[in-house]
Scaffold this motif. Structure first.
Motif, PDB file in Angstrom:
ATOM      1  N   TYR A   1       0.817  -1.072  -0.279  1.00 51.87           N
ATOM      2  CA  TYR A   1      -0.316  -0.797  -0.239  1.00 51.87           C
ATOM      3  C   TYR A   1       0.798   1.581   0.185  1.00 51.87           C
ATOM      4  O   TYR A   1       2.156   1.337   0.364  1.00 51.87           O
ATOM      5  CB  TYR A   1      -1.253  -0.289   1.170  1.00 51.87           C
ATOM      6  N   THR A   2      -0.002   2.423  -0.583  1.00 49.17           N
ATOM      7  CA  THR A   2       1.538   3.431  -0.212  1.00 49.17           C
ATOM      8  C   THR A   2       1.172   4.147   1.417  1.00 49.17           C
ATOM      9  O   THR A   2       0.109   3.512   1.792  1.00 49.17           O
ATOM     10  CB  THR A   2      -0.216   4.331  -0.954  1.00 49.17           C
TER      11      THR A   2
ATOM     12  N   LYS B   1      -3.433   3.558  -0.928  1.00 49.74           N
ATOM     13  CA  LYS B   1      -4.114   3.026  -1.792  1.00 49.74           C
ATOM     14  C   LYS B   1      -3.072   1.594  -2.155  1.00 49.74           C
ATOM     15  O   LYS B   1      -2.192   1.818  -1.971  1.00 49.74           O
ATOM     16  CB  LYS B   1      -4.123   4.011  -3.096  1.00 49.74           C
TER      17      LYS B   1
END
Length: 390
Positions: A184-185, A197
């Protein structure tokens, strides 16, 4: 997986297969008071006699893997106990942490038992009941396929350098790893409830030089193949003796300088009479002298070099003794600013470009040997030695 001190017996005629090592940034070859049991500055991962991997759900189809658990907890499931790293805090007794930000069961590294021995990282770990442990404030959610996933309270961040762990490598992008190993970011802050995200085209596979940040300590992953190309302790000692054999001198006092032994350098022992000191702004190496102060409150932060009159920090030099932090086998010619740890030019310049997580959302380059934040204007200094005049 196990370290040498925890080694399980393998076939008598074969050496154990080594997957790699996790090395904690901020320590110069050992913990301040020495490595003890599961608490140490580096942890070697070897192939066990039997696999100990688990399948948290049907999402992960793993072929007899084995897992190593990392965290702050000292409970039996934890293989590698990690505590908060204090920047520059190696001298004397270890500084106590009043409230740690590292999760008790922070992460686990799962390795394939067959070549190429792929290593994957997952957030969180298994407690004594063999259940995934997440804190009450940790982010949790159900994926579209119906399987649960989550993040540790302060997150497990990973950065893969572009081009591996070499002098040509460049920093990668920091990502966060979930319990199921998805990428994930970064969250808005380390402990935010909303995950970043999903990054579908990236994986949780560790590569040589990957960095793992546990919010309080950062680990460097070195593969067995990568470690084969690093300098050995014997090589670093030979470089130290080579410098001392050249009999560098203080250009003012004309006394001979010498780097302390590797053991004293690792422990940041009391300064020696022949200890080299450096004016970091210009790189001129001297013996210690007590003049040129520009500030009475902090006498060594603003000192005037008697050779070139440049004003800047004046600090003792210590050799970098952790081989895993070197990207080559070059001579120790450069020092980190402002701590004064010395290693090869390519190694210094590599780490000076690596942004390491700091606090809840900041990133700073730091010396790998002591975790001191590097100067924003000058991360390293080329050392200028004067040879003997006779």
């Amino acid at each position: 997986m196990f370290s040498l001190s925890q080694e399980e017996p393998c076939a008598p005629s074969k050496d154990p297969v080594k997957y790699g090592e996790l090395v904690v940034l901020g320590y110069n070859g050992s913990l301040p008071n020495g490595d003890r049991g599961r608490r140490k500055s580096r942890f070697a991962l070897y192939k066990r006699t039997k696999a100990n991997g688990v399948k948290p759900s049907t999402v992960h189809i793993l072929n007899t893997p084995q897992a190593s658990k990392i965290g702050r907890s000292t409970e039996n499931p934890i293989d590698f106990v990690v505590t908060d790293t204090i920047a520059g805090g190696q001298e004397g007794e270890e500084t106590p942490i009043t409230q740690s930000t590292i999760s008790r069961f922070a992460c686990r590294v799962v390795c394939e038992r067959n070549p190429p021995f792929t290593a994957r990282i997952y957030a969180a770990g298994f407690d004594s009941s063999k259940n995934i442990f997440l804190g009450e404030k940790a982010a949790k959610w159900k994926n579209p396929d119906g399987h649960m996933d989550g993040l540790t309270t302060n997150g497990v961040l990973v950065m893969h350098p572009k081009g591996g762990f070499t002098e040509e490598s460049k920093p990668g992008v920091w990502r966060e790893i979930s319990v199921c190993g998805d990428v994930y970011t970064l969250r808005e802050t380390r402990s935010a409830q909303t995950p970043g995200k999903l990054v579908e085209n990236e994986s949780n596979i560790l590569q040589d030089g990957s960095l793992v940040d546990l919010c309080g300590a950062t680990l460097l992953w070195r593969t067995a193949e990568g470690l084969f190309h690093t300098p050995t302790q014997k090589h670093l000692e030979a470089l130290r003796q080579e410098i001392n054999a050249a009999r560098p001198q203080c250009p003012v006092g004309l006394n001979t300088l010498a780097f302390p032994s590797m053991q004293r350098s690792r422990a940041l022992s009391s300064l020696e009479d022949k200890q080299p000191w450096v004016y970091l702004a210009c790189g001129h190496v001297h013996g210690y002298h007590n003049w040129g102060h520009r500030s009475e409150q902090e006498p060594n932060t603003q000192r005037e070099c008697p050779m070139c009159r440049v004003v800047g920090p004046y600090v003792p030099l210590w050799l970098g003794c952790e081989p895993a932090f070197y990207v080559d086998t070059g001579a120790p010619t450069h020092a980190f600013v402002p701590c004064g740890h010395v290693c090869s030019e390519k190694s210094v310049k590599y780490w000076a470009e690596i942004p390491l997580p700091h606090g809840t959302h900041a990133f700073h380059a730091a010396c790998p040997f002591c975790a001191t934040q590097l100067s924003l204007t000058q991360g390293c200094s080329k050392l200028i030695f004067q040879g003997p005049v006779d």
